[in-house]
Design a protein around this motif. Structure first.
Motif, PDB file in Angstrom:
ATOM      1  N   ALA A 132       0.924  -1.273  -0.015  1.00  0.00           N
ATOM      2  CA  ALA A 132      -0.181  -0.113   0.046  1.00  0.00           C
ATOM      3  C   ALA A 132       0.744   1.289   0.053  1.00  0.00           C
ATOM      4  CB  ALA A 132      -1.012   0.055   1.275  1.00  0.00           C
ATOM      5  N   THR A 133       1.995   1.118   0.675  1.00  0.00           N
ATOM      6  CA  THR A 133       2.876   2.307   0.944  1.00  0.00           C
ATOM      7  C   THR A 133       3.508   2.684  -0.444  1.00  0.00           C
ATOM      8  OG1 THR A 133       3.248   2.017   3.174  1.00  0.00           O
ATOM      9  CG2 THR A 133       4.729   3.565   1.992  1.00  0.00           C
ATOM     10  N   VAL A 134       4.206   1.499  -1.132  1.00  0.00           N
ATOM     11  CA  VAL A 134       4.867   1.600  -2.398  1.00  0.00           C
ATOM     12  C   VAL A 134       3.693   2.046  -3.293  1.00  0.00           C
ATOM     13  CG1 VAL A 134       6.181   0.480  -3.824  1.00  0.00           C
ATOM     14  CG2 VAL A 134       6.496  -0.035  -1.633  1.00  0.00           C
ATOM     15  N   GLY A 135       2.748   1.506  -3.418  1.00  0.00           N
ATOM     16  CA  GLY A 135       1.532   1.899  -4.692  1.00  0.00           C
ATOM     17  C   GLY A 135       1.410   3.138  -4.471  1.00  0.00           C
ATOM     18  N   ALA A 136       0.554   3.440  -3.359  1.00  0.00           N
ATOM     19  CA  ALA A 136       0.162   5.002  -3.150  1.00  0.00           C
ATOM     20  C   ALA A 136       1.147   5.835  -3.315  1.00  0.00           C
ATOM     21  CB  ALA A 136      -0.472   5.038  -1.910  1.00  0.00           C
ATOM     22  N   GLY A 137       2.490   5.842  -2.874  1.00  0.00           N
ATOM     23  CA  GLY A 137       3.647   6.637  -3.065  1.00  0.00           C
ATOM     24  C   GLY A 137       3.864   6.765  -4.548  1.00  0.00           C
ATOM     25  N   MET A 138       3.890   5.727  -4.957  1.00  0.00           N
ATOM     26  CA  MET A 138       4.406   6.024  -6.653  1.00  0.00           C
ATOM     27  C   MET A 138       3.363   6.828  -7.393  1.00  0.00           C
ATOM     28  SD  MET A 138       7.322   4.717  -6.652  1.00  0.00           S
ATOM     29  CE  MET A 138       7.530   5.144  -8.779  1.00  0.00           C
ATOM     30  N   LEU A 139       2.024   6.603  -7.123  1.00  0.00           N
ATOM     31  CA  LEU A 139       0.950   7.726  -7.619  1.00  0.00           C
ATOM     32  C   LEU A 139       1.403   8.976  -7.458  1.00  0.00           C
ATOM     33  CD1 LEU A 139      -2.053   5.293  -7.058  1.00  0.00           C
ATOM     34  CD2 LEU A 139      -0.859   5.637  -9.160  1.00  0.00           C
ATOM     35  N   VAL A 140       1.689   9.135  -6.048  1.00  0.00           N
ATOM     36  CA  VAL A 140       1.903  10.511  -5.917  1.00  0.00           C
ATOM     37  C   VAL A 140       3.144  11.125  -6.747  1.00  0.00           C
ATOM     38  CG1 VAL A 140       2.524  12.242  -3.930  1.00  0.00           C
ATOM     39  CG2 VAL A 140       0.623  10.440  -3.516  1.00  0.00           C
ATOM     40  N   VAL A 141       4.212  10.368  -6.814  1.00  0.00           N
ATOM     41  CA  VAL A 141       5.458  10.557  -7.257  1.00  0.00           C
ATOM     42  C   VAL A 141       5.066  10.944  -8.945  1.00  0.00           C
ATOM     43  CG1 VAL A 141       7.680   9.907  -8.014  1.00  0.00           C
ATOM     44  CG2 VAL A 141       6.951   9.533  -5.656  1.00  0.00           C
ATOM     45  N   ASP A 142       4.471   9.960  -9.429  1.00  0.00           N
ATOM     46  CA  ASP A 142       4.253  10.279 -10.767  1.00  0.00           C
ATOM     47  C   ASP A 142       3.104  11.335 -11.196  1.00  0.00           C
ATOM     48  OD1 ASP A 142       5.830   8.006 -11.579  1.00  0.00           O
ATOM     49  OD2 ASP A 142       4.149   6.716 -11.670  1.00  0.00           O
ATOM     50  N   GLY A 143       2.410  12.182 -10.235  1.00  0.00           N
ATOM     51  CA  GLY A 143       1.601  13.100 -10.276  1.00  0.00           C
ATOM     52  C   GLY A 143       0.162  12.402 -10.869  1.00  0.00           C
ATOM     53  N   LYS A 144      -0.018  11.369 -10.520  1.00  0.00           N
ATOM     54  CA  LYS A 144      -1.429  10.925 -10.902  1.00  0.00           C
ATOM     55  C   LYS A 144      -2.168  11.009  -9.637  1.00  0.00           C
ATOM     56  CE  LYS A 144       0.327   7.349 -14.216  1.00  0.00           C
ATOM     57  NZ  LYS A 144       0.323   5.994 -14.416  1.00  0.00           N
TER      58      LYS A 144
END
Length: 331
Positions: A136-148
């Motif tokens: 959950a942390t990696v998935g949600a974090g990557m969405l934030v990093v990608d600007g999605k």
């Protein structure tokens, strides 16, 4: 001979990896049937691949992780339509989460038979709730990093992602663990009761998840019946049935979920499915543990009775017959 044995082992290992990949991908397809969008991110109230992944690790060991990674890559690539560096990060998180859960459970002394209450507690709190924090942390974090995903939406998406992954472990993994040692009822009475449980489970679950009245609590007597009479073999399928029907009702916005927002539906589904899984798993483990203790006590009593019977005075007299009276008089 040595080379052929190595070839056979390599072929078996490859087939196991491919089987895990296929099972993970198929479970992902089933989970995405009821996908929802939270702040633009696709999540599911119940994500079966996490249960498949942890079950494969428990049975096959760490050698199953390539199959989990490959299956996750196929699911994420299919969902996003492309492969980017973020895709590999999400795949790494989806793979690391069940691996961490497996390592924690192994370190804590978890037994896949689920015949102790502590095994059920460990699977719930260590395998599901703690381990799935990683994905959950990696998935949600990557969405934030990608600007999605905006930063304000991180925690709602994180909570939905975590609850879906945790529910996959709580609902699917116990079912996988019980399938290997499942035995069909032998007596007619057990067949009748098992058939009655199946029919009642379907009817009660449909009514509880589709009725606009507050009837969702009807599922808990059902789970208690299944756990008391059939242990994990009965409670695990019932919990899966209730969770699936509740997820369908929640995504359709009917029954007790009518008029709720997606976020409220996800929260309510997480609470409901969590309570259902906890009740089914812990009660079944407790009943199994008590049954095993009773059987061990009965065996100990039987062994003690045999020892007492062997040392009884009657046996001693038989082993040392008394002399005739006339022989005693002659002395």
């Amino acid at each position: 001979m040595i080379r052929s044995e190595r070839t056979r082992r390599a072929a078996v290992a490859v087939l196991r990896v491919l089987a895990v990949t296929a099972a993970y991908y198929a479970a992902g397809g089933l989970g995405l049937i009821r996908e929802v969008s939270v702040h633009g991110a696709v999540v599911t109230p119940l994500w079966p691949p996490t249960g498949i992944a942890l079950g494969a690790l428990i049975y096959l060991g760490l050698s199953a992780w390539p199959g989990i990674a490959l299956g996750s890559l196929l699911v994420v690539a299919t969902l996003s339509g492309s492969v980017t560096p973020s895709t590999f990060a999400v795949v790494a998180g989806n793979t690391a989460a069940p691996v961490c859960s497996y390592l924690i459970l192994r370190r804590a002394g978890f037994r896949k038979e689920l015949d102790r209450l502590r095994d059920g507690v460990m699977l719930v709190f260590l395998g599901a709730l703690a381990g799935m924090v990683v994905s959950a942390t990696v998935g949600a974090g990557m969405l934030v990093v990608d600007g999605k995903l905006p930063l304000s939406g991180f925690w709602p998406v994180w909570a939905a992602w975590w609850s879906g992954d945790a529910m996959g472990v709580l609902v699917v993994t116990p079912l996988l663990l019980v399938l290997r040692r499942l035995r069909m009822p032998r007596t007619t009475d057990r067949w009748i009761e098992a058939s009655a449980l199946l029919v009642v489970s379907v009817v009660v679950s449909l009514v509880a998840t589709r009725s606009s009245l507050a009837m969702i609590y009807l599922v808990f007597p059902l789970l208690i019946w299944a756990a008391l009479r059939f242990q994990l073999a009965g409670s695990a399928p019932c919990a899966l049935l209730v969770s699936v029907l509740a997820a369908i009702a929640g995504t359709e916005g009917v029954g007790p979920f009518e008029g709720q927002t997606i976020l409220h539906v996800m929260v309510n589904l997480a609470v409901l499915n969590g309570c259902v899984a906890l009740t089914a798993l812990l009660l079944a483990a407790l009943v199994t543990e008590q049954s095993n203790i009773r059987h061990r006590i009965e065996r100990a009593c039987e062994e003690l009775a045999e020892v007492v019977d062997h040392l009884a005075p009657g046996r001693a007299a038989a082993a040392w017959p008394s002399r005739p009276d006339d022989e005693l008089d002659s002395h």
